[in-house]
Enzyme design. Sequence first.
Site, PDB file in Angstrom:
ATOM      1  CE  LYS A 115       8.642  -4.225 -14.265  1.00 31.46           C
ATOM      2  NZ  LYS A 115       7.804  -4.875 -13.221  1.00 31.46           N
ATOM      3  NE  ARG A 165       8.361  10.560 -18.751  1.00 26.65           N
ATOM      4  CZ  ARG A 165       7.392   9.635 -18.848  1.00 26.65           C
ATOM      5  NH1 ARG A 165       7.493   8.643 -19.713  1.00 26.65           N
ATOM      6  NH2 ARG A 165       6.318   9.719 -18.104  1.00 26.65           N
ATOM      7  CB  ILE A 183       8.092  -7.358  -2.448  1.00 25.98           C
ATOM      8  CG1 ILE A 183       8.428  -6.036  -3.150  1.00 25.98           C
ATOM      9  CG2 ILE A 183       6.705  -7.853  -2.793  1.00 25.98           C
ATOM     10  CD1 ILE A 183       8.556  -6.163  -4.673  1.00 25.98           C
ATOM     11  CB  ALA A 214       6.841  -2.583 -10.012  1.00 28.52           C
ATOM     12  CB  THR A 241      10.185  -1.367  -5.124  1.00 33.08           C
ATOM     13  OG1 THR A 241      10.001  -0.638  -3.919  1.00 33.08           O
ATOM     14  CG2 THR A 241       8.925  -2.151  -5.441  1.00 33.08           C
ATOM     15  CG  LEU A 252       1.087  -7.780 -11.578  1.00 34.46           C
ATOM     16  CD1 LEU A 252       0.394  -8.924 -10.865  1.00 34.46           C
ATOM     17  CD2 LEU A 252       0.088  -7.017 -12.427  1.00 34.46           C
ATOM     18  CG  LEU A 311      -2.013  -1.132   1.194  1.00 34.48           C
ATOM     19  CD1 LEU A 311      -3.001  -0.968   2.346  1.00 34.48           C
ATOM     20  CD2 LEU A 311      -2.786  -1.232  -0.130  1.00 34.48           C
ATOM     21  CB  THR A 312       3.506   2.471  -2.305  1.00 28.00           C
ATOM     22  OG1 THR A 312       2.855   2.237  -3.565  1.00 28.00           O
ATOM     23  CG2 THR A 312       4.452   1.315  -1.991  1.00 28.00           C
ATOM     24  CE1 TYR A 372      -5.826  -4.971   5.853  1.00 26.52           C
ATOM     25  CE2 TYR A 372      -6.485  -2.892   4.867  1.00 26.52           C
ATOM     26  CZ  TYR A 372      -6.676  -4.243   5.037  1.00 26.52           C
ATOM     27  OH  TYR A 372      -7.693  -4.877   4.416  1.00 26.52           O
ATOM     28  CG  ASP A 412       6.275  -1.533 -23.993  1.00 24.80           C
ATOM     29  OD1 ASP A 412       6.481  -0.891 -22.933  1.00 24.80           O
ATOM     30  OD2 ASP A 412       5.504  -1.117 -24.885  1.00 24.80           O
ATOM     31  CD  GLU A 413       8.382   2.535 -20.088  1.00 22.41           C
ATOM     32  OE1 GLU A 413       9.358   3.006 -19.498  1.00 22.41           O
ATOM     33  OE2 GLU A 413       7.248   3.051 -20.061  1.00 22.41           O
TER      34      GLU A 413
HETATM   35  P1  NAD Z   1       0.851   0.648  -9.954  1.00 22.56           P
HETATM   36  O1  NAD Z   1       1.900   1.651  -9.621  1.00 22.56           O
HETATM   37  O2  NAD Z   1      -0.531   1.095 -10.226  1.00 22.56           O
HETATM   38  O3  NAD Z   1       0.750  -0.423  -8.760  1.00 22.56           O
HETATM   39  C1  NAD Z   1       1.879  -0.941  -8.125  1.00 22.56           C
HETATM   40  C2  NAD Z   1       1.426  -1.674  -6.866  1.00 22.56           C
HETATM   41  O4  NAD Z   1       2.590  -2.238  -6.251  1.00 22.56           O
HETATM   42  C3  NAD Z   1       0.760  -0.762  -5.830  1.00 22.56           C
HETATM   43  O5  NAD Z   1      -0.406  -1.370  -5.312  1.00 22.56           O
HETATM   44  C4  NAD Z   1       1.818  -0.607  -4.751  1.00 22.56           C
HETATM   45  O6  NAD Z   1       1.268  -0.407  -3.456  1.00 22.56           O
HETATM   46  C5  NAD Z   1       2.539  -1.954  -4.863  1.00 22.56           C
HETATM   47  N1  NAD Z   1       3.912  -1.868  -4.344  1.00 22.56           N
HETATM   48  C6  NAD Z   1       4.869  -0.949  -4.668  1.00 22.56           C
HETATM   49  N2  NAD Z   1       5.983  -1.187  -3.960  1.00 22.56           N
HETATM   50  C7  NAD Z   1       5.751  -2.298  -3.215  1.00 22.56           C
HETATM   51  C8  NAD Z   1       6.520  -3.039  -2.293  1.00 22.56           C
HETATM   52  N3  NAD Z   1       7.777  -2.674  -1.970  1.00 22.56           N
HETATM   53  N4  NAD Z   1       5.972  -4.135  -1.729  1.00 22.56           N
HETATM   54  C9  NAD Z   1       4.707  -4.509  -2.026  1.00 22.56           C
HETATM   55  N5  NAD Z   1       3.918  -3.820  -2.862  1.00 22.56           N
HETATM   56  C10 NAD Z   1       4.431  -2.729  -3.446  1.00 22.56           C
HETATM   57  O7  NAD Z   1       1.447  -0.197 -11.153  1.00 22.56           O
HETATM   58  P2  NAD Z   1       0.725  -0.813 -12.431  1.00 22.56           P
HETATM   59  O8  NAD Z   1       0.649   0.212 -13.475  1.00 22.56           O
HETATM   60  O9  NAD Z   1      -0.492  -1.543 -12.007  1.00 22.56           O
HETATM   61  O10 NAD Z   1       1.850  -1.867 -12.886  1.00 22.56           O
HETATM   62  C11 NAD Z   1       1.883  -3.178 -12.312  1.00 22.56           C
HETATM   63  C12 NAD Z   1       3.041  -3.937 -12.921  1.00 22.56           C
HETATM   64  O11 NAD Z   1       2.863  -4.025 -14.322  1.00 22.56           O
HETATM   65  C13 NAD Z   1       4.401  -3.299 -12.691  1.00 22.56           C
HETATM   66  O12 NAD Z   1       5.338  -4.321 -12.452  1.00 22.56           O
HETATM   67  C14 NAD Z   1       4.702  -2.585 -14.008  1.00 22.56           C
HETATM   68  O13 NAD Z   1       6.089  -2.517 -14.237  1.00 22.56           O
HETATM   69  C15 NAD Z   1       4.017  -3.513 -14.996  1.00 22.56           C
HETATM   70  N6  NAD Z   1       3.530  -2.869 -16.243  1.00 22.56           N
HETATM   71  C16 NAD Z   1       2.725  -1.757 -16.190  1.00 22.56           C
HETATM   72  C17 NAD Z   1       2.229  -1.223 -17.370  1.00 22.56           C
HETATM   73  C18 NAD Z   1       1.309  -0.021 -17.378  1.00 22.56           C
HETATM   74  O14 NAD Z   1       0.979   0.480 -18.456  1.00 22.56           O
HETATM   75  N7  NAD Z   1       0.856   0.474 -16.237  1.00 22.56           N
HETATM   76  C19 NAD Z   1       2.560  -1.807 -18.595  1.00 22.56           C
HETATM   77  C20 NAD Z   1       3.411  -2.928 -18.610  1.00 22.56           C
HETATM   78  C21 NAD Z   1       3.864  -3.454 -17.411  1.00 22.56           C
HETATM   79  O1  DAU Z   2       5.010   0.907 -21.877  1.00 23.42           O
HETATM   80  C1  DAU Z   2       4.606   0.409 -20.637  1.00 23.42           C
HETATM   81  C2  DAU Z   2       4.786   1.469 -19.576  1.00 23.42           C
HETATM   82  O2  DAU Z   2       3.754   2.426 -19.772  1.00 23.42           O
HETATM   83  C3  DAU Z   2       4.726   0.912 -18.163  1.00 23.42           C
HETATM   84  O3  DAU Z   2       5.795   0.023 -17.976  1.00 23.42           O
HETATM   85  C4  DAU Z   2       4.785   2.040 -17.134  1.00 23.42           C
HETATM   86  O4  DAU Z   2       4.629   1.513 -15.830  1.00 23.42           O
HETATM   87  C5  DAU Z   2       3.656   3.005 -17.412  1.00 23.42           C
HETATM   88  O5  DAU Z   2       3.730   4.092 -16.526  1.00 23.42           O
HETATM   89  C6  DAU Z   2       3.722   3.501 -18.857  1.00 23.42           C
HETATM   90  O6  DAU Z   2       4.901   4.341 -19.058  1.00 23.42           O
HETATM   91  P1  DAU Z   2       4.820   5.699 -19.909  1.00 23.42           P
HETATM   92  O7  DAU Z   2       5.939   6.562 -19.489  1.00 23.42           O
HETATM   93  O8  DAU Z   2       4.668   5.405 -21.354  1.00 23.42           O
HETATM   94  O9  DAU Z   2       3.388   6.265 -19.374  1.00 23.42           O
HETATM   95  P2  DAU Z   2       2.922   7.746 -18.942  1.00 23.42           P
HETATM   96  O10 DAU Z   2       1.429   7.665 -18.728  1.00 23.42           O
HETATM   97  O11 DAU Z   2       3.740   8.304 -17.848  1.00 23.42           O
HETATM   98  O12 DAU Z   2       3.199   8.582 -20.254  1.00 23.42           O
HETATM   99  C7  DAU Z   2       2.657   8.244 -21.507  1.00 23.42           C
HETATM  100  C8  DAU Z   2       3.247   9.186 -22.536  1.00 23.42           C
HETATM  101  O13 DAU Z   2       2.712  10.504 -22.293  1.00 23.42           O
HETATM  102  C9  DAU Z   2       4.743   9.335 -22.457  1.00 23.42           C
HETATM  103  O14 DAU Z   2       5.261   9.516 -23.778  1.00 23.42           O
HETATM  104  C10 DAU Z   2       4.970  10.606 -21.654  1.00 23.42           C
HETATM  105  C11 DAU Z   2       3.764  11.459 -22.014  1.00 23.42           C
HETATM  106  N1  DAU Z   2       3.258  12.350 -20.946  1.00 23.42           N
HETATM  107  C12 DAU Z   2       3.001  11.811 -19.727  1.00 23.42           C
HETATM  108  C13 DAU Z   2       2.523  12.610 -18.704  1.00 23.42           C
HETATM  109  C14 DAU Z   2       2.254  12.025 -17.333  1.00 23.42           C
HETATM  110  C15 DAU Z   2       3.024  13.681 -21.221  1.00 23.42           C
HETATM  111  O15 DAU Z   2       3.226  14.159 -22.352  1.00 23.42           O
HETATM  112  N2  DAU Z   2       2.538  14.469 -20.209  1.00 23.42           N
HETATM  113  C16 DAU Z   2       2.287  13.996 -18.947  1.00 23.42           C
HETATM  114  O16 DAU Z   2       1.873  14.781 -18.050  1.00 23.42           O
END
Ligand code: NAD
Ligand code: DAU
Length: 351
Positions: A162, A289, A64, A87, A104, A85, A39-40, A349, A134-135
Amino acid sequence: MTFQKNILITGGAGFIGSHLIRLMVNKYPEYRIINLDALTYAGNLENLTDVENKPNYTFEKVDITKMDQVKAVFEKYDVDSVIHLAAESHVDRSITNPMEFVETNVIGTVVLLNVAKNYWKDFAGKLFYHVSTDEVYGTLGATGLFKETTSYDPRSPYSASKASSDHFVRAYFHTYDMPIVISNCSNNYGPYQFPEKLLPLFINNIKHNKALPVYGDGKYTRDWLWVEDHASAIDVIFHKGVSGETYNIGGNNEWTNIDLIYLLCEIMDDELGRPKGTSKELITFVKDRPGHDKRYAIDASKLKNELGWEPSVKFPEGLIKTAKWYLNHVDWMENVTSGAYQAYYKKQYDA
Ligand code: NAD
Ligand code: DAU
């Protein structure tokens, strides 16, 4: 009650994890689903109120990186499968605070691997499923797609952490014969995403007539996947994936940020009943960025050909559903943006 499997899902209170938990709890009453989450700021148990009282669901507030606490959870529930998941997931935060990502994403993953290896001993019927991004593949030019065989080339502290965790998972497969699978997915979108990420941030800003900060020239490309499709892909890979293999998951849905934002602005004008062009006025180009990856695009043909998975939700349908969800869940958004969600669960909690 005896369960067929005891599956530990880490990060289940986050965006993707909560969708996966919902799917697994409802679809497989014969499995016990243990949600382990620290629960970060990104973890929110309000994402799971519809399943929190199900008999096959349980929650453990555990970090974790804490070996003893993770070990105790394995022992308590006789864990036989892990879907990992948890992270730190936001690229911008990794630029300002890389150490948290190492702790983490790298150390936390190795702690989980180590606890699983020591607890399982015999690997029959066990699986460590690592959810990645995919990053790790870096950035593409105007053409080409990331394949499972693409070399790793991470550019941000997030993607480097990652990539490192993926390497450790593969090392446990090669060195100790631990059964593992890894999936690398593109950008997810949909309900319950923390409003620091592009789409929920911009939907909320449009609603409140706030500026939309587009990084650089906005000509960065991402491949967008409906989050429930990611959860369904994880379900398929968990059940049918081959140990030691990697599967790419994508939406076959590439958009430059600026085109995506234009489409979102049109949808939001419709949803909010505002004259066409109103939301677009909020677009503000801001400083880029650092290390911003130009283009991500996934070749998910291995997953389609070998395991039969394909995305089900397309644009603009998925984007409209997303906009409507955030507009209809005002309390969720207010609790998250005000921080109230954290105060409530902290009290419950940490008591
Ligand atoms: P998120 O940030 O929404 O959720 C992460 C969760 O992990 C949270 O509930 C947080 O409390 C928990 N957490 C963080 N640190 C922790 C720790 N030390 N111990 C236990 N729990 C912890 O992330 P998300 O977007 O749901 O992504 C989930 C996974 O999928 C990640 O591994 C991310 O790299 C991967 N992923 C995300 C995307 C995307 O577009 N969001 C795409 C591809 C892969
Ligand atoms: O590709 C998978 C990844 O997608 C995951 O692994 C990551 O956890 C997830 O956060 C996401 O990463 P991105 O950096 O692609 O997502 P984000 O929503 O931060 O940004 C999407 C695109 O939009 C990116 O090119 C940056 C841009 N952006 C983002 C923000 C937050 C902006 O232009 N303005 C913004 O304020």
